[in-house]
Design a protein around this motif. Structure first.
Motif, PDB file in Angstrom:
ATOM      1  N   GLY A 158       0.801  -1.183  -0.028  1.00 52.01           N
ATOM      2  CA  GLY A 158       0.118  -0.070  -0.067  1.00 52.01           C
ATOM      3  C   GLY A 158       1.026   1.310  -0.001  1.00 52.01           C
ATOM      4  N   TRP A 159       1.996   1.340   0.917  1.00 53.25           N
ATOM      5  CA  TRP A 159       2.804   2.477   0.676  1.00 53.25           C
ATOM      6  C   TRP A 159       3.363   2.621  -0.629  1.00 53.25           C
ATOM      7  CZ3 TRP A 159       2.076   6.103   4.046  1.00 53.25           C
ATOM      8  CH2 TRP A 159       1.769   5.883   5.454  1.00 53.25           C
ATOM      9  N   SER A 160       3.708   1.447  -0.829  1.00 56.06           N
ATOM     10  CA  SER A 160       4.372   1.579  -2.452  1.00 56.06           C
ATOM     11  C   SER A 160       3.311   2.131  -3.641  1.00 56.06           C
ATOM     12  CB  SER A 160       4.981   0.274  -2.932  1.00 56.06           C
ATOM     13  OG  SER A 160       5.410   0.305  -4.121  1.00 56.06           O
ATOM     14  N   LYS A 161       2.188   1.452  -3.493  1.00 57.27           N
ATOM     15  CA  LYS A 161       1.119   1.930  -4.224  1.00 57.27           C
ATOM     16  C   LYS A 161       0.702   3.387  -4.100  1.00 57.27           C
ATOM     17  CE  LYS A 161      -1.149  -2.448  -5.540  1.00 57.27           C
ATOM     18  NZ  LYS A 161      -2.428  -2.969  -5.363  1.00 57.27           N
ATOM     19  N   ALA A 162       0.692   3.928  -2.819  1.00 60.28           N
ATOM     20  CA  ALA A 162       0.342   5.278  -2.359  1.00 60.28           C
ATOM     21  C   ALA A 162       1.312   6.163  -3.048  1.00 60.28           C
ATOM     22  CB  ALA A 162       0.465   5.606  -0.842  1.00 60.28           C
ATOM     23  N   ASN A 163       2.705   5.868  -3.065  1.00 58.87           N
ATOM     24  CA  ASN A 163       3.617   6.640  -3.633  1.00 58.87           C
ATOM     25  C   ASN A 163       3.384   6.840  -5.115  1.00 58.87           C
ATOM     26  OD1 ASN A 163       4.817   7.150  -1.091  1.00 58.87           O
ATOM     27  ND2 ASN A 163       6.207   5.515  -1.699  1.00 58.87           N
ATOM     28  N   LYS A 164       3.045   5.920  -5.963  1.00 57.33           N
ATOM     29  CA  LYS A 164       2.877   5.626  -7.222  1.00 57.33           C
ATOM     30  C   LYS A 164       1.748   6.295  -7.663  1.00 57.33           C
ATOM     31  CE  LYS A 164       5.375   1.169  -7.962  1.00 57.33           C
ATOM     32  NZ  LYS A 164       5.187  -0.305  -8.081  1.00 57.33           N
ATOM     33  N   LEU A 165       0.541   6.055  -6.715  1.00 59.13           N
ATOM     34  CA  LEU A 165      -0.718   6.658  -7.346  1.00 59.13           C
ATOM     35  C   LEU A 165      -0.870   8.180  -6.792  1.00 59.13           C
ATOM     36  CD1 LEU A 165      -2.977   3.733  -6.350  1.00 59.13           C
ATOM     37  CD2 LEU A 165      -1.953   4.348  -8.672  1.00 59.13           C
ATOM     38  N   GLU A 166       0.076   8.822  -6.136  1.00 67.38           N
ATOM     39  CA  GLU A 166      -0.169   9.878  -5.381  1.00 67.38           C
ATOM     40  C   GLU A 166      -0.623  11.128  -6.367  1.00 67.38           C
ATOM     41  OE1 GLU A 166       2.595  12.952  -2.053  1.00 67.38           O
ATOM     42  OE2 GLU A 166       3.348  11.187  -3.480  1.00 67.38           O
ATOM     43  N   GLY A 167      -0.215  11.125  -7.524  1.00 61.98           N
ATOM     44  CA  GLY A 167      -0.785  12.157  -8.568  1.00 61.98           C
ATOM     45  C   GLY A 167      -2.017  12.003  -8.974  1.00 61.98           C
ATOM     46  N   ARG A 168      -2.611  10.742  -8.805  1.00 64.31           N
ATOM     47  CA  ARG A 168      -3.940  10.610  -9.516  1.00 64.31           C
ATOM     48  C   ARG A 168      -4.849  11.173  -8.554  1.00 64.31           C
ATOM     49  NH1 ARG A 168      -3.617   4.182 -11.034  1.00 64.31           N
ATOM     50  NH2 ARG A 168      -5.834   4.390 -10.651  1.00 64.31           N
ATOM     51  N   LYS A 169      -5.988  11.853  -9.058  1.00 56.24           N
ATOM     52  CA  LYS A 169      -7.051  12.538  -8.359  1.00 56.24           C
ATOM     53  C   LYS A 169      -8.144  11.841  -7.735  1.00 56.24           C
ATOM     54  CE  LYS A 169      -6.992  16.665 -11.343  1.00 56.24           C
ATOM     55  NZ  LYS A 169      -7.971  17.377 -12.415  1.00 56.24           N
ATOM     56  N   ALA A 170      -8.236  11.832  -6.582  1.00 51.93           N
ATOM     57  CA  ALA A 170      -9.308  11.175  -5.548  1.00 51.93           C
ATOM     58  C   ALA A 170     -10.360  12.292  -5.267  1.00 51.93           C
ATOM     59  CB  ALA A 170      -8.560  10.359  -4.448  1.00 51.93           C
ATOM     60  N   LYS A 171     -11.275  12.283  -6.077  1.00 58.11           N
ATOM     61  CA  LYS A 171     -12.346  13.034  -5.799  1.00 58.11           C
ATOM     62  C   LYS A 171     -13.762  12.726  -5.291  1.00 58.11           C
ATOM     63  CE  LYS A 171     -10.295  17.038  -6.990  1.00 58.11           C
ATOM     64  NZ  LYS A 171     -10.140  18.278  -5.985  1.00 58.11           N
ATOM     65  N   GLU A 172     -13.621  11.345  -5.375  1.00 56.88           N
ATOM     66  CA  GLU A 172     -14.964  10.374  -4.945  1.00 56.88           C
ATOM     67  C   GLU A 172     -14.736  10.044  -3.501  1.00 56.88           C
ATOM     68  OE1 GLU A 172     -17.523  10.090  -6.728  1.00 56.88           O
ATOM     69  OE2 GLU A 172     -16.768  11.012  -8.441  1.00 56.88           O
ATOM     70  N   GLY A 173     -15.618   9.479  -2.910  1.00 60.30           N
ATOM     71  CA  GLY A 173     -15.422   8.983  -1.351  1.00 60.30           C
ATOM     72  C   GLY A 173     -16.701   9.263  -0.879  1.00 60.30           C
ATOM     73  N   LEU A 174     -16.369   9.631   0.700  1.00 57.55           N
ATOM     74  CA  LEU A 174     -17.635   9.358   1.315  1.00 57.55           C
ATOM     75  C   LEU A 174     -17.453  10.604   2.559  1.00 57.55           C
ATOM     76  CD1 LEU A 174     -18.620   5.795   1.936  1.00 57.55           C
ATOM     77  CD2 LEU A 174     -19.814   7.529   0.509  1.00 57.55           C
ATOM     78  N   ILE A 175     -18.520  11.088   2.996  1.00 53.96           N
ATOM     79  CA  ILE A 175     -18.475  12.094   4.074  1.00 53.96           C
ATOM     80  C   ILE A 175     -19.150  11.029   5.406  1.00 53.96           C
ATOM     81  CG2 ILE A 175     -19.457  13.971   5.374  1.00 53.96           C
ATOM     82  CD1 ILE A 175     -17.811  14.619   2.885  1.00 53.96           C
ATOM     83  N   GLY A 176     -18.450  10.923   6.397  1.00 53.24           N
ATOM     84  CA  GLY A 176     -18.878  10.069   7.430  1.00 53.24           C
ATOM     85  C   GLY A 176     -19.125  11.044   8.726  1.00 53.24           C
ATOM     86  N   VAL A 177     -20.362  10.576   9.326  1.00 55.67           N
ATOM     87  CA  VAL A 177     -20.833  11.623  10.286  1.00 55.67           C
ATOM     88  C   VAL A 177     -21.453  10.612  11.542  1.00 55.67           C
ATOM     89  CG1 VAL A 177     -22.724  13.073  11.024  1.00 55.67           C
ATOM     90  CG2 VAL A 177     -21.723  13.312   8.990  1.00 55.67           C
ATOM     91  N   PHE A 178     -20.852  11.139  12.689  1.00 60.03           N
ATOM     92  CA  PHE A 178     -21.329  10.377  13.892  1.00 60.03           C
ATOM     93  C   PHE A 178     -21.781  11.645  15.041  1.00 60.03           C
ATOM     94  CE2 PHE A 178     -20.594   9.297  18.312  1.00 60.03           C
ATOM     95  CZ  PHE A 178     -21.000   8.284  18.617  1.00 60.03           C
ATOM     96  N   GLU A 228     -10.803   7.226  -5.538  1.00 62.24           N
ATOM     97  CA  GLU A 228     -10.611   7.527  -7.183  1.00 62.24           C
ATOM     98  C   GLU A 228     -12.258   7.329  -7.777  1.00 62.24           C
ATOM     99  OE1 GLU A 228      -7.486   6.536  -9.672  1.00 62.24           O
ATOM    100  OE2 GLU A 228      -6.277   5.930  -8.069  1.00 62.24           O
ATOM    101  N   THR A 229     -12.863   6.386  -7.263  1.00 57.70           N
ATOM    102  CA  THR A 229     -14.016   5.917  -7.859  1.00 57.70           C
ATOM    103  C   THR A 229     -15.276   5.641  -7.086  1.00 57.70           C
ATOM    104  OG1 THR A 229     -13.626   3.637  -7.871  1.00 57.70           O
ATOM    105  CG2 THR A 229     -12.805   4.638  -9.677  1.00 57.70           C
ATOM    106  N   ASP A 230     -16.481   5.926  -7.416  1.00 57.20           N
ATOM    107  CA  ASP A 230     -17.722   5.539  -6.513  1.00 57.20           C
ATOM    108  C   ASP A 230     -17.575   3.965  -6.113  1.00 57.20           C
ATOM    109  OD1 ASP A 230     -20.393   6.317  -5.456  1.00 57.20           O
ATOM    110  OD2 ASP A 230     -21.082   5.077  -6.943  1.00 57.20           O
ATOM    111  N   PHE A 231     -17.251   3.218  -7.166  1.00 58.08           N
ATOM    112  CA  PHE A 231     -17.274   1.604  -7.009  1.00 58.08           C
ATOM    113  C   PHE A 231     -16.498   1.397  -5.581  1.00 58.08           C
ATOM    114  CE2 PHE A 231     -15.092  -2.301  -7.613  1.00 58.08           C
ATOM    115  CZ  PHE A 231     -16.331  -3.008  -7.682  1.00 58.08           C
ATOM    116  N   VAL A 232     -15.373   1.942  -5.550  1.00 55.86           N
ATOM    117  CA  VAL A 232     -14.472   1.845  -4.205  1.00 55.86           C
ATOM    118  C   VAL A 232     -15.260   2.160  -3.008  1.00 55.86           C
ATOM    119  CG1 VAL A 232     -12.353   2.213  -3.082  1.00 55.86           C
ATOM    120  CG2 VAL A 232     -12.389   1.250  -5.341  1.00 55.86           C
TER     121      VAL A 232
END
Length: 311
Positions: free
Chosen positions: A81-101, A115-119
């Motif tokens: 994951g750290w290796s992938k994180a370094n490789k993927l660092e420049g890729r946009k991550a605009k999807e995801g979730l808001i979490g509320v408690f 990166e994707t709504d699927f993930v």
């Protein structure tokens, strides 16, 4: 000579029976071991989500010890994951979730990106959102115990969030790396807000597009927290939800005052806006009817870009 041949044939037959029986026993025993291996393999895959090949390799390395195999898989995934994180660092991550408690006197809202709504709909990513939410809540409660009572609101940026820990365990940065190793997409913890209120205040919340399988944390693409006082007895929870829906839907930028006059559809102050749940009144007018007062609010939209992000 004839007697010798008969004795030889009898010995050979007995040897064949013994060897054949041993072979049958060996095959049978081997079959049982293979079945056990397969059962462990399926269980390990289900519990970790890692590939068939990696789970098989882990079990083979540790003589079918599932605990050691799972520990090794996590270590490898985190390294990868750290290796992938370094490789993927420049890729946009605009999807995801808001979490509320929301608790009795404290609430947390976080944004975690991928990166994707699927993930974003994957259980492991949602577990990451939950971990970020509760690590932030723990940090808030520890900080609040050291401060005076009253209204508290703290904002945390991604780099600050990454240093928080899950209890006494790994940092959130480690958890992100582990999830990247599992799911293969760039991810980040972007921001969080923590609020604490006095006993007589209340916290309303709303999450739009709730997709989370985690019952303790509401998750969606939009989220809002609204701090308010008053409200009719027994109706405060619904009032908080309606106010949160309005904040998500109308996206006010500031609170305003109860006596402010509305300036039309372009109004960005919360209190003079036309109330989403009752368009015949402004938010201020609705609050007067409910004998309530809004004190503060926060709105998150997943993937939104702030002025700071643009600079």
């Amino acid at each position: 000579m004839k007697m010798f041949k008969c004795a030889f044939r009898a010995a050979a037959a007995n040897a064949f029976k013994v060897n054949h029986g041993s072979l049958q026993q060996s095959v049978h025993t081997g079959g049982q071991l293979f079945a056990a291996d397969k059962a462990l393999l399926m269980k390990l895959r289900k519990s970790t989500g890692y590939t068939f090949i990696n789970c098989k390799k882990a079990l083979e390395m540790f003589d079918n010890d599932p605990a050691q195999a799972e520990s090794w898989l996590h270590e490898q995934a985190q390294k990868e994951g750290w290796s992938k994180a370094n490789k993927l660092e420049g890729r946009k991550a605009k999807e995801g979730l808001i979490g509320v408690f929301v608790g009795d006197a404290a609430a947390v809202m976080v944004e975690v990106n991928c990166e994707t709504d699927f993930v974003a709909r994957n259980d492991k990513f949602q577990q990451l959102v939950k971990d970020v939410t509760f690590a932030t809540l723990d940090h808030h409660l520890q900080s609040r115990n050291q401060s005076k009572s009253g209204y508290v609101k703290n904002l945390l940026a991604g780099d600050e969030l990454s240093r928080l820990r899950l209890g006494e365990g790994a940092t959130l940065a480690d958890s992100v790396a582990l999830t990247i190793g599992r799911l293969g997409e760039n991810m980040s913890v972007k921001r969080a807000v923590m609020v604490g209120v006095p006993a007589e205040w209340r916290i309303g919340s709303y999450v739009h597009g709730n997709v989370g399988s985690q019952q303790e944390v509401a998750m969606g693409r939009y989220g809002a927290l609204v701090i308010f006082q008053g409200g009719k007895e027994g109706e405060q929870d619904m009032l908080g939800r309606k106010l949160g829906q309005h904040v998500v839907g109308e996206a006010p930028l500031s609170l305003g005052n109860m006596d402010d006059l509305p300036c039309g559809e372009s109004e960005t102050r919360l209190l003079p806006q036309t109330f989403l749940a009752d368009p015949s009144r402004t938010v201020a007018e609705f609050l007067r009817g409910q004998q309530a007062k809004v004190l503060d609010f926060v709105r998150f939209q997943c993937g939104e870009t702030s002025d700071k992000d643009q600079n």
